[in-house]
Design an enzyme around this catalytic site. Structure first.
Site, short mmCIF file in Angstrom:
data_model
loop_
_atom_site.label_atom_id
_atom_site.label_comp_id
_atom_site.label_asym_id
_atom_site.label_seq_id
_atom_site.Cartn_x
_atom_site.Cartn_y
_atom_site.Cartn_z
N ASN A 153 0.80 -1.22 0.00
CA ASN A 153 0.00 0.00 0.00
C ASN A 153 0.84 1.28 0.00
OD1 ASN A 153 0.37 -1.36 2.64
ND2 ASN A 153 -0.37 0.58 3.45
N GLN A 181 -4.90 -4.02 -1.93
CA GLN A 181 -4.50 -2.98 -2.88
C GLN A 181 -4.52 -3.48 -4.33
OE1 GLN A 181 -3.78 0.28 -2.52
NE2 GLN A 181 -4.07 0.29 -0.30
N SER A 201 -11.04 -5.76 0.04
CA SER A 201 -11.87 -4.76 0.69
C SER A 201 -12.50 -3.83 -0.35
CB SER A 201 -11.01 -3.93 1.66
OG SER A 201 -11.76 -2.88 2.21
N ALA A 202 -13.82 -3.60 -0.22
CA ALA A 202 -14.58 -2.88 -1.25
C ALA A 202 -14.18 -1.42 -1.42
CB ALA A 202 -16.08 -2.98 -0.96
N HIS A 203 -13.83 -0.75 -0.31
CA HIS A 203 -13.64 0.71 -0.44
C HIS A 203 -12.34 1.09 -1.13
CE1 HIS A 203 -10.79 1.86 2.94
NE2 HIS A 203 -11.12 0.66 3.37
N CYS A 328 0.93 8.85 11.31
CA CYS A 328 1.89 9.22 12.36
C CYS A 328 1.17 9.05 13.69
CB CYS A 328 2.42 10.63 12.19
SG CYS A 328 1.34 11.95 12.70
C1 LIG Z 1 -6.72 -0.57 3.39
C2 LIG Z 1 -5.92 -1.80 3.59
C3 LIG Z 1 -6.30 -2.76 4.56
C4 LIG Z 1 -7.45 -2.54 5.49
O1 LIG Z 1 -8.68 -2.70 4.85
P1 LIG Z 1 -9.99 -2.13 5.58
O2 LIG Z 1 -11.12 -2.61 4.75
O3 LIG Z 1 -9.84 -0.63 5.57
O4 LIG Z 1 -10.00 -2.69 6.97
C5 LIG Z 1 -5.54 -3.90 4.68
N1 LIG Z 1 -4.48 -4.12 3.89
C6 LIG Z 1 -4.09 -3.24 2.95
C7 LIG Z 1 -2.91 -3.54 2.10
C8 LIG Z 1 -4.79 -2.05 2.77
O5 LIG Z 1 -4.39 -1.18 1.86
#
Ligand SMILES: *Cc1c(COP(=O)(O)O)cnc(C)c1O
Length: 395
Positions: A153, A181, A201-203, A328
């Site tokens: 990420n 990601q 993850s959907a968002h 941070c």
């Molecule tokens: C955003 C992210 C997560 C967490 O996912 P959420 O749905 O926000 O809990 C986990 N791993 C990676 C690599 C991410 O970028």
């Protein structure tokens, strides 16, 4: 507003919201109820499960809905360890992960470590890659699970997953990959990758927040972490987030359909943005892979002589959203564990900014950013004692 933080979250797509709305209004029924209107809700869940399965080349019965990436990571690791202990009694389990994982994996491992579980944190090279040989050498007779993310990420490194998973498969060890990601941005095929579990993850691809899934290969020894009702075929209790699941299904369908068009488009934007920054602003370096095996939307740059946090505040004042790639914590400016794992020094790590591009970005965003970025960097450098010292040594 210039939004360049798509790795943190993406805007909810209109088509996705439209698909969700009926399930927050008239189709409010509990999918576990037996009457007709509830069966309609149940079938919407089934459709979404098919969409997720198709997007990653899994079988529908291998998809389990969760509250997102963090829960999927937690469940996969804790549920695997529970199954390992149920089978192996007193033998303490061993986990292998990498030093550059998301906190959703890393902090689960740290937590389990405090409870007596042995954890090996594999090093990564200067571009963030884990070597299959290092992984192979770390496997022990009591290794219960290996967890290595598909795409990073912060710096966008896409791991040679098939080669890593091949190592664990030949040794009979379960493999989890955090693909949060990657899914919806690059092609992801669980069969081709050869992994046992995969978190999404959907968002992160135009869907709603608070919904995700865990792919669990048929036959994987994984115990539930949430006990209660019989939802998700007895493996993840709790009344389903129906609207969220429908949104996940709609978003993953759209995003994967668009990969053939969006992947080259966003990759080209990424390369133009990277080249433009490196050429126009002196004393900058790109963090992460140079070209190949990098997420299409990820640009991570260290600006020498300045703090990334200060630069972010300047960009924010000018209407531009980006990120240092790391939160941070408690006001103390801790350098990113990912950048440190890549071997950057403190100054380089603290001077880093992540710009992450998505479907909402166009070519016009690049000059728009540069118009803000170039003077902001100049201004912060004129205020920097480090830069002052540097100029003096040059005289
Ligand atoms: C955003 C992210 C997560 C967490 O996912 P959420 O749905 O926000 O809990 C986990 N791993 C990676 C690599 C991410 O970028």
């Amino acid at each position: 507003m210039l939004y360049l933080d798509n790795a943190a979250t993406t805007p909810l797509r209109t088509e996705v919201l439209e698909a969700m709305l009926p399930y927050m209004k008239e189709n409010f029924y509990n999918p576990s109820s037996v009457y007709g209107p509830a069966r309609k809700v149940r079938s919407a869940l089934d459709d979404a499960r098919v969409a997720v399965a198709n997007a990653i080349n899994a079988k529908t019965e291998e998809i389990f809905f969760t509250s997102g990436g963090t829960e999927s990571d937690n469940w996969a690791i804790k549920g695997t360890l529970a199954a390992f202990s149920a089978k192996n009694g007193d033998t303490p389990p061993h986990i292998i992960t990498s030093a550059a994982e998301h906190h959703g994996v890393l902090y689960v491992c740290k937590h389990l470590e405090r409870k007596g579980v042995e954890v090996t944190y594999l090093p990564v090279d200067g571009e963030g890659f884990v070597s299959p040989e290092t992984l192979e050498a770390a496997i022990k007779p009591n290794t219960a699970i290996v967890s290595i993310m598909l795409a990073n990420n912060e710096v966008g490194t896409v791991q040679p997953m098939a080669r890593l998973a091949e190592v664990t498969r030949s040794r009979g060890v379960l493999f989890l990959t955090d693909a949060v990601q990657a899914v919806g941005h690059i092609p992801v095929d669980v069969e081709g990758l050869g992994v046992d579990m995969l978190a999404l993850s959907a968002h992160k691809f135009g869907g709603p927040k608070g919904i995700g899934a865990l792919y669990v290969k048929k036959g994987t020894a994984l115990l539930p972490v949430l006990q209660g009702g019989a939802q998700e075929r007895n493996r993840r209790a709790g009344t389903e987030n129906v609207a969220g699941i429908v949104g996940l299904g709609a978003a993953i369908r759209l995003a994967t359909e668009e990969i053939p068009r969006e992947l080259p488009r966003i990759t080209a934007l990424r390369d133009t943005l990277t080249d433009t920054i490196l050429k126009t602003i002196p004393h900058t370096r790109l963090n992460g892979p140079k070209s190949h095996d990098r997420l299409p939307g990820n640009v991570n740059i260290s600006f020498r002589f300045i703090e990334g946090e200060s630069l972010l505040l300047h960009l924010d004042m000018m209407g531009c959203c980006a990120s240092t790639g790391s939160a941070c914590s408690s006001g103390a400016l801790e350098p990113s564990h990912v950048l440190m794992a890549l071997g950057l020094d403190h100054a380089q790590a603290n001077g880093a900014i992540r710009f992450s591009l998505g479907g909402n970005n166009t070519e016009a965003d690049i000059p728009a950013l540069m118009q803000i970025l170039t003077p902001a960097v100049q201004k912060l450098r004129t205020l920097s004692p480090l830069y002052d010292d540097f100029l003096k040594t040059k005289e």
